[in-house]
Design a protein around this motif. Sequence first.
Motif, PDB file in Angstrom:
ATOM      1  N   ALA A  86       0.389  29.431  -0.462  1.00 50.08           N
ATOM      2  CA  ALA A  86       0.966  30.082  -1.645  1.00 50.08           C
ATOM      3  C   ALA A  86       1.992  29.168  -2.309  1.00 50.08           C
ATOM      4  O   ALA A  86       1.950  28.941  -3.525  1.00 50.08           O
ATOM      5  CB  ALA A  86       1.608  31.408  -1.259  1.00 50.08           C
ATOM      6  N   GLY A 109      -0.288  27.661  -4.929  1.00 49.39           N
ATOM      7  CA  GLY A 109      -0.349  28.847  -5.773  1.00 49.39           C
ATOM      8  C   GLY A 109      -1.378  29.857  -5.311  1.00 49.39           C
ATOM      9  O   GLY A 109      -1.849  30.683  -6.084  1.00 49.39           O
ATOM     10  N   ASP A 127      -5.562  41.025  -9.684  1.00 50.58           N
ATOM     11  CA  ASP A 127      -6.224  39.773 -10.077  1.00 50.58           C
ATOM     12  C   ASP A 127      -7.747  39.897 -10.097  1.00 50.58           C
ATOM     13  O   ASP A 127      -8.426  39.052 -10.664  1.00 50.58           O
ATOM     14  CB  ASP A 127      -5.836  38.637  -9.123  1.00 50.58           C
ATOM     15  CG  ASP A 127      -4.366  38.274  -9.214  1.00 50.58           C
ATOM     16  OD1 ASP A 127      -3.810  38.353 -10.327  1.00 50.58           O
ATOM     17  OD2 ASP A 127      -3.781  37.927  -8.173  1.00 50.58           O
ATOM     18  N   SER A 132      -1.224  30.985 -11.017  1.00 50.22           N
ATOM     19  CA  SER A 132      -1.760  31.374  -9.719  1.00 50.22           C
ATOM     20  C   SER A 132      -3.209  30.907  -9.610  1.00 50.22           C
ATOM     21  O   SER A 132      -3.892  30.742 -10.612  1.00 50.22           O
ATOM     22  CB  SER A 132      -1.701  32.898  -9.586  1.00 50.22           C
ATOM     23  OG  SER A 132      -2.446  33.332  -8.470  1.00 50.22           O
TER      24      SER A 132
END
Length: 194
Positions: free
Chosen positions: A24, A28, A35, A166
């Motif tokens: 993460a 990302g 999502d 992300s």
Amino acid sequence: PVQVVTQIVALVWVSRRRGNGSLAADFGFVIEPSDLKWIFAGPLALFGLGLIAGLLRALLGISEENPQALLDTVAEFRGSITAVAIVLGVAVLGPVSEELTFRGLLLQTGLDKGLSPTATTVVSAAAFSVIHLVDSSLASVAGSITLVVLFLFGLFLAQLRIRTGSLAAPIFAHSGFNLTTVLTLFFFETGAAG
């Protein structure tokens, strides 16, 4: 699947040895239930890129190759547990490993090194399309159109990554793209395969 799992393990190792030890934080890789909406971007991209590919083929006078061997192979696995494994590999594991590599590691490293978003977008898209040359069928005149489409798809995925911050958006879009493709091969009769 072994190649994809190995690739993910290598990325975890890189993260632990060279980064923060978190996919993460380093790449990302954060996925939220909201999502999932990005999965619909994949089929839309596939449709748009299919139109572009058709236009390029027509403009350049390149006839579409008949992928009968692929269709025959797919027909052989239809309705089997192998088909489920293929769908999971192509629609889940492949997008996760490729997005971690190209829009996570490569794109993020370029941005961290001070390269412009445009440069890193182009580099990650080019690497994404070139890596697909492991498929020997792409080393042809007709295959070159597929490489252009993959490059354009890579540009799209990189922009999703940059704009959302992300990897979830490009992972789900890539998954939707691949899922649409593989389900089309498995469930729609084409030509003599069937």
